[in-house]
Scaffold this active site. Sequence first.
Site, mmCIF file in Angstrom:
data_model
loop_
_atom_site.group_PDB
_atom_site.id
_atom_site.type_symbol
_atom_site.label_atom_id
_atom_site.label_comp_id
_atom_site.label_asym_id
_atom_site.label_seq_id
_atom_site.Cartn_x
_atom_site.Cartn_y
_atom_site.Cartn_z
ATOM 1 N N SER A 1 0.839 -1.198 0.000
ATOM 2 C CA SER A 1 0.000 0.000 0.000
ATOM 3 C C SER A 1 0.873 1.247 0.000
ATOM 4 O O SER A 1 1.995 1.232 0.539
ATOM 5 C CB SER A 1 -0.850 -0.012 1.280
ATOM 6 N N LYS B 1 2.086 -3.912 6.694
ATOM 7 C CA LYS B 1 2.518 -3.932 5.284
ATOM 8 C C LYS B 1 4.034 -3.729 5.176
ATOM 9 O O LYS B 1 4.714 -4.391 4.398
ATOM 10 C CB LYS B 1 1.802 -2.833 4.487
ATOM 11 N N TYR C 1 -1.808 -1.130 10.886
ATOM 12 C CA TYR C 1 -2.105 -1.674 9.554
ATOM 13 C C TYR C 1 -0.927 -1.389 8.610
ATOM 14 O O TYR C 1 -0.397 -2.283 7.947
ATOM 15 C CB TYR C 1 -3.397 -1.057 8.990
HETATM 16 P P1 NAD Z 1 -10.969 -6.975 1.107
HETATM 17 O O1 NAD Z 1 -11.156 -6.996 2.572
HETATM 18 O O2 NAD Z 1 -12.131 -6.690 0.232
HETATM 19 O O3 NAD Z 1 -10.334 -8.362 0.629
HETATM 20 C C1 NAD Z 1 -9.461 -9.116 1.451
HETATM 21 C C2 NAD Z 1 -9.921 -10.561 1.412
HETATM 22 O O4 NAD Z 1 -9.048 -11.345 2.217
HETATM 23 C C3 NAD Z 1 -11.342 -10.738 1.971
HETATM 24 O O5 NAD Z 1 -12.094 -11.521 1.067
HETATM 25 C C4 NAD Z 1 -11.117 -11.471 3.302
HETATM 26 O O6 NAD Z 1 -12.207 -12.327 3.618
HETATM 27 C C5 NAD Z 1 -9.831 -12.232 3.014
HETATM 28 N N1 NAD Z 1 -9.015 -12.547 4.183
HETATM 29 C C6 NAD Z 1 -8.577 -11.703 5.155
HETATM 30 N N2 NAD Z 1 -7.828 -12.379 6.048
HETATM 31 C C7 NAD Z 1 -7.784 -13.674 5.629
HETATM 32 C C8 NAD Z 1 -7.170 -14.849 6.126
HETATM 33 N N3 NAD Z 1 -6.452 -14.848 7.257
HETATM 34 N N4 NAD Z 1 -7.332 -16.009 5.453
HETATM 35 C C9 NAD Z 1 -8.062 -16.043 4.311
HETATM 36 N N5 NAD Z 1 -8.670 -14.958 3.793
HETATM 37 C C10 NAD Z 1 -8.533 -13.782 4.439
HETATM 38 O O7 NAD Z 1 -9.779 -5.947 0.797
HETATM 39 P P2 NAD Z 1 -9.285 -5.353 -0.594
HETATM 40 O O8 NAD Z 1 -9.675 -3.933 -0.637
HETATM 41 O O9 NAD Z 1 -9.652 -6.243 -1.699
HETATM 42 O O10 NAD Z 1 -7.717 -5.390 -0.343
HETATM 43 C C11 NAD Z 1 -6.926 -6.496 -0.738
HETATM 44 C C12 NAD Z 1 -5.514 -6.290 -0.217
HETATM 45 O O11 NAD Z 1 -5.020 -5.050 -0.711
HETATM 46 C C13 NAD Z 1 -5.404 -6.220 1.296
HETATM 47 O O12 NAD Z 1 -4.220 -6.890 1.687
HETATM 48 C C14 NAD Z 1 -5.297 -4.734 1.572
HETATM 49 O O13 NAD Z 1 -4.579 -4.471 2.744
HETATM 50 C C15 NAD Z 1 -4.540 -4.253 0.354
HETATM 51 N N6 NAD Z 1 -4.805 -2.838 0.050
HETATM 52 C C16 NAD Z 1 -6.078 -2.406 -0.115
HETATM 53 C C17 NAD Z 1 -6.327 -1.076 -0.371
HETATM 54 C C18 NAD Z 1 -7.732 -0.565 -0.537
HETATM 55 O O14 NAD Z 1 -7.942 0.648 -0.453
HETATM 56 N N7 NAD Z 1 -8.719 -1.388 -0.795
HETATM 57 C C19 NAD Z 1 -5.260 -0.164 -0.464
HETATM 58 C C20 NAD Z 1 -3.960 -0.649 -0.306
HETATM 59 C C21 NAD Z 1 -3.741 -1.993 -0.049
HETATM 60 C C1 UD1 Z 2 -6.873 5.559 3.854
HETATM 61 C C2 UD1 Z 2 -6.060 4.929 4.949
HETATM 62 C C3 UD1 Z 2 -4.801 4.317 4.330
HETATM 63 C C4 UD1 Z 2 -5.161 3.344 3.214
HETATM 64 C C5 UD1 Z 2 -6.007 4.087 2.175
HETATM 65 C C6 UD1 Z 2 -6.462 3.212 1.022
HETATM 66 C C7 UD1 Z 2 -6.533 6.239 6.975
HETATM 67 C C8 UD1 Z 2 -5.989 7.222 7.955
HETATM 68 N N1 UD1 Z 2 -5.716 5.936 5.953
HETATM 69 O O1 UD1 Z 2 -6.116 6.576 3.293
HETATM 70 O O2 UD1 Z 2 -4.043 3.633 5.303
HETATM 71 O O3 UD1 Z 2 -3.990 2.838 2.603
HETATM 72 O O4 UD1 Z 2 -7.169 4.610 2.824
HETATM 73 O O5 UD1 Z 2 -7.370 2.258 1.489
HETATM 74 O O6 UD1 Z 2 -7.636 5.721 7.127
HETATM 75 N N2 UD1 Z 2 -12.054 12.015 3.525
HETATM 76 C C9 UD1 Z 2 -13.044 12.898 3.872
HETATM 77 N N3 UD1 Z 2 -14.196 12.418 4.395
HETATM 78 C C10 UD1 Z 2 -14.421 11.078 4.587
HETATM 79 C C11 UD1 Z 2 -13.399 10.171 4.211
HETATM 80 C C12 UD1 Z 2 -12.226 10.669 3.707
HETATM 81 O O7 UD1 Z 2 -12.890 14.107 3.712
HETATM 82 O O8 UD1 Z 2 -15.487 10.698 5.080
HETATM 83 C C13 UD1 Z 2 -10.808 12.521 2.915
HETATM 84 C C14 UD1 Z 2 -9.543 12.176 3.669
HETATM 85 O O9 UD1 Z 2 -9.241 13.146 4.610
HETATM 86 C C15 UD1 Z 2 -8.531 12.119 2.509
HETATM 87 C C16 UD1 Z 2 -9.355 11.638 1.322
HETATM 88 O O10 UD1 Z 2 -10.705 11.918 1.643
HETATM 89 O O11 UD1 Z 2 -8.042 13.398 2.228
HETATM 90 C C17 UD1 Z 2 -9.219 10.155 1.043
HETATM 91 O O12 UD1 Z 2 -9.508 9.428 2.237
HETATM 92 P P1 UD1 Z 2 -9.564 7.829 2.237
HETATM 93 O O13 UD1 Z 2 -10.440 7.363 1.148
HETATM 94 O O14 UD1 Z 2 -9.875 7.391 3.621
HETATM 95 O O15 UD1 Z 2 -8.079 7.373 1.836
HETATM 96 P P2 UD1 Z 2 -6.652 7.785 2.484
HETATM 97 O O16 UD1 Z 2 -6.775 8.913 3.408
HETATM 98 O O17 UD1 Z 2 -5.730 7.968 1.348
#
Ligand code: NAD
Ligand code: UD1
Length: 344
Positions: free
Chosen positions: A124, A152, A148
Amino acid sequence: MKILITGGAGYIGTHTCVELLNAGHDILVLDNFSNSKPEALERVGEITGKFIEVCEADLQDRATLESIFYQNEIDAVIHFAGLKAVGESVEKPLKYYHNNVAGTVTLCEVMDKYNVRNLVFSSSATVYGENNLVPFTEDLPLSATNPYGRSKLIIEEILRDTAASNSNWSVALLRYFNPVGAHNSGLIGEDPSGVPNNLMPYISQVAVGKLPELQVFGDDYPTRDGTGVRDYIHVVDLALGHVRALEKIVTDRGIEAYNLGTGRGCSVLELVKSFEAACGKTIPFKIADRRAGDIAECYADVTKAERDLGWKATFGIDDMCMSTWKWQTLNPTGYEVTKKEITV
Ligand code: NAD
Ligand code: UD1
């Protein structure tokens, strides 16, 4: 290739399953459904017309993992499984280190035992910590501001040590910026449980009337309109980045980090405006205090992914908002509706 997808039932996992199947790969999904529903994978099957092999198990169920590698010729693993709620990680850090860090160690041990050393890992942009040197390049110093993010960071370091110990490992650390949007079928998308923490699903739920108004966290940042700037990336572009990373690691060994973003920043108010255009409604909002831990600006330098993976994001903010709105309106309660109720 046959690819094991951990966490394949989740938001990014389902979209990646679709693109892997479209690219002709075979997949096997392992998920414990702690943050997803089996219905999501049925929809992947519906979109692709293909049968999805699923194993309901926890990443730390070593016996099941071993049986998967014993019974299948797995070529590579894409590892999405992890917990991702920043606030919860502050309250329950051990849960995050156990699930994310220990789970990854178990996975890698079993991969090593079965001589499968091709791994794409979901990292991330949070690993850039409180850096303010936008655009972020992969070689910036890394840090974490919450458990979190630290999970990572620790996993990235574990994977670097592992790759250094045996040159047969080939690892891509994909640092996602802000994944948003949904598949254009409207069949799969982000299905947050409870009140969303992230901006796009929050706006979408305000638009559909589930939440009364958006709180904009701060309008006094040193940005063009005072609100926070992020690099939103369409989840389908992100999914395609995984297909390219997979193809790269099976030919070039070693470990590399890649930013997956668009390289362009978008402010909170700009996203609200685009969403209003996509849904044809006004999004009520009020300015609130800054959220603890937020930085002013976060967007990617995507030169490395473009050069080494031959990958570039193609969707713009309008596509991200329109596909989110389509998913939201077709699935107002997420995957709880049966697919028979959906007409696309
Ligand atoms: P998500 O929660 O939708 O998907 C994660 C999946 O992993 C889920 O289906 C959950 O049931 C499964 N899971 C969790 N722990 C498990 C375990 N111990 N064993 C088996 N299955 C398990 O999340 P996502 O948004 O699809 O994210 C996927 C990955 O990307 C995650 O590792 C997350 O940290 C990373 N990531 C997500 C974002 C985001 O904004 N969505 C941003 C940066 C990184
Ligand atoms: C968040 C997570 C980050 C994660 C990323 C992607 C936190 C502190 N950080 O970051 O660890 O990697 O999501 O999943 O949660 N905002 C509003 N109102 C809201 C929600 C968000 O104004 O209700 C603003 C935030 O201040 C920010 C932007 O929208 O400026 C994006 O927020 P968000 O979608 O939560 O993502 P990140 O802050 O980038």
